[in-house]
Design a protein around this motif. Structure first.
Motif, PDB file in Angstrom:
ATOM      1  N   THR A  64       0.807  -1.225   0.000  1.00  0.00           N
ATOM      2  CA  THR A  64       0.000   0.000   0.000  1.00  0.00           C
ATOM      3  C   THR A  64       0.836   1.269   0.000  1.00  0.00           C
ATOM      4  OG1 THR A  64      -0.121   0.010   2.427  1.00  0.00           O
ATOM      5  CG2 THR A  64      -1.865  -1.159   1.235  1.00  0.00           C
ATOM      6  N   GLY A  65       2.143   1.141   0.213  1.00  0.00           N
ATOM      7  CA  GLY A  65       2.984   2.325   0.319  1.00  0.00           C
ATOM      8  C   GLY A  65       2.817   3.059   1.631  1.00  0.00           C
ATOM      9  N   ALA A  66       2.288   2.379   2.631  1.00  0.00           N
ATOM     10  CA  ALA A  66       2.013   3.031   3.916  1.00  0.00           C
ATOM     11  C   ALA A  66       3.283   3.224   4.731  1.00  0.00           C
ATOM     12  CB  ALA A  66       1.016   2.192   4.718  1.00  0.00           C
ATOM     13  N   LEU A  67       3.324   4.327   5.481  1.00  0.00           N
ATOM     14  CA  LEU A  67       4.356   4.462   6.502  1.00  0.00           C
ATOM     15  C   LEU A  67       4.205   3.291   7.477  1.00  0.00           C
ATOM     16  CD1 LEU A  67       4.350   8.241   7.569  1.00  0.00           C
ATOM     17  CD2 LEU A  67       6.089   7.062   6.219  1.00  0.00           C
ATOM     18  N   PHE A  68       5.316   2.736   7.916  1.00  0.00           N
ATOM     19  CA  PHE A  68       5.315   1.568   8.805  1.00  0.00           C
ATOM     20  C   PHE A  68       5.907   2.022  10.131  1.00  0.00           C
ATOM     21  CE2 PHE A  68       6.813  -2.955   9.668  1.00  0.00           C
ATOM     22  CZ  PHE A  68       5.532  -3.452   9.835  1.00  0.00           C
ATOM     23  N   VAL A  69       5.014   2.320  11.090  1.00  0.00           N
ATOM     24  CA  VAL A  69       5.418   3.059  12.282  1.00  0.00           C
ATOM     25  C   VAL A  69       5.198   2.238  13.555  1.00  0.00           C
ATOM     26  CG1 VAL A  69       5.067   5.180  13.613  1.00  0.00           C
ATOM     27  CG2 VAL A  69       4.797   5.212  11.129  1.00  0.00           C
ATOM     28  N   PRO A  70       6.251   1.858  14.262  1.00  0.00           N
ATOM     29  CA  PRO A  70       6.083   1.220  15.576  1.00  0.00           C
ATOM     30  C   PRO A  70       5.642   2.252  16.613  1.00  0.00           C
ATOM     31  CG  PRO A  70       8.251   0.736  14.620  1.00  0.00           C
ATOM     32  CD  PRO A  70       7.658   1.870  13.840  1.00  0.00           C
TER      33      PRO A  70
END
Length: 310
Positions: free
Chosen positions: A233-239
């Protein structure tokens, strides 16, 4: 030779109904109490009554010994009791959605990822948050929802169907859309993220379909689906993490720097390292009650795989 298979006890029977009624009564009673009293009561009840009787304390201590074999038993017991106390507090907090939202509206939010998720929201870009069963994992979502954000999620249904009915309703009450784990739910979350939405996934549970990654120094099968969704999806991947403070009541919410896109296994290894750092700093806030490693099962799987190769 005929194999005799033990039949599983069907879910939704009288025992499940009784267990759910007892739990509902406890929840209703606790929600009538002032907040501080409620949290102390639920923490004490789970740590001192439920965890020892249900075997949760013993399981947590066993997991701690698996990871830290040199840790003295009194320290393992102390951490196991802190884990159970946090679990009790977290459960009742998440059953008071209006109260949790009110508490989190002014909670401090920090972290290197905060400017990036704010920019993504302003631009309509998707964000996938990822976390573990640490602190109160719903607190960061509540902090953003209380500030006007819309954040969906994926949840694992409870085995007890009576309990699951109000558990799922409570998940929806915090912020929609919420999807039940499974193929249909994963596709629903994928569409939501692809359309520019935001969602949360928890990744720190055992799954035999996962790839083996080191977690706290021990091999643990870990699904890569969260990273795969982010890449697709091209999403930011944020912990993110909701860290319970020393008063047992308040939280610090931390949004860490996004994990760069790459091979999903490497992305999951990085978020695992981020979670490990939080556990090392606050070992009593991670859910050691989970069967996260299942070393006996892993050894059997490895032996079968070796036999098939040989």
């Amino acid at each position: 030779m005929t194999r005799i298979t033990a039949q599983r006890k069907p879910r939704g029977g009288k025992g499940d109904w009784i267990a759910d009624r007892v739990l509902r009564a406890l929840i209703r009673l606790a929600l009538r109490l002032p907040l501080r009293t409620r949290l102390r009561l639920m923490g004490w009840t789970v740590a001192r009554v439920i965890a020892p009787l249900a075997g949760y304390r013993a399981r947590a201590m066993e997991n701690l010994a698996h990871v830290w074999p040199d840790m003295p038993e009194p320290e393992r017991r102390r951490i196991a009791d802190a884990v159970a106390d946090n679990a009790g507090r977290t459960m009742i907090e998440n059953y008071d959605v209006p109260g949790l939202l009110a508490r989190m509206q002014d909670a401090p939010i920090t972290g290197a990822g905060l400017p990036e998720i704010e920019a993504a929201r302003a631009e309509g870009r998707p964000v996938l948050f990822v976390t573990g069963h640490f602190g109160n994992f719903e607190a960061p979502r509540a902090a953003l929802v209380a500030r006007g954000w819309r954040i969906g999620g994926l949840y694992r249904p409870m085995a007890n169907p009576f309990f699951n009915s109000h558990y799922a309703a409570n998940m929806h009450a915090l912020s929609d859309p919420v999807f039940e784990q499974g193929r249909r739910g994963t596709m629903g979350l994928l569409r939501h993220i692809r359309d520019g939405g935001m969602g949360v996934l928890l990744f720190d549970v055992y799954d035999s379909a996962g790839v083996t990654l080191d977690f706290m120094g021990q091999p643990a099968p870990t699904l890569t689906s969260a990273a795969e969704i982010a890449v697709k999806t091209g999403a930011l991947f944020v912990p993110f993490f909701g860290i319970r403070q020393a008063d047992g009541l308040s939280f610090e919410v931390v949004f860490e720097a996004p994990v760069p896109h790459g091979p999903p296994v490497e992305m999951m290894a990085e978020v695992t390292r981020r979670l490990e750092a939080r556990i090392a700093a606050h070992p009593g806030q991670w859910f050691w009650i989970h069967r996260r490693w299942k070393p006996k099962r892993q050894r059997k799987r490895a032996a079968r795989a070796a036999a098939e190769r040989g």
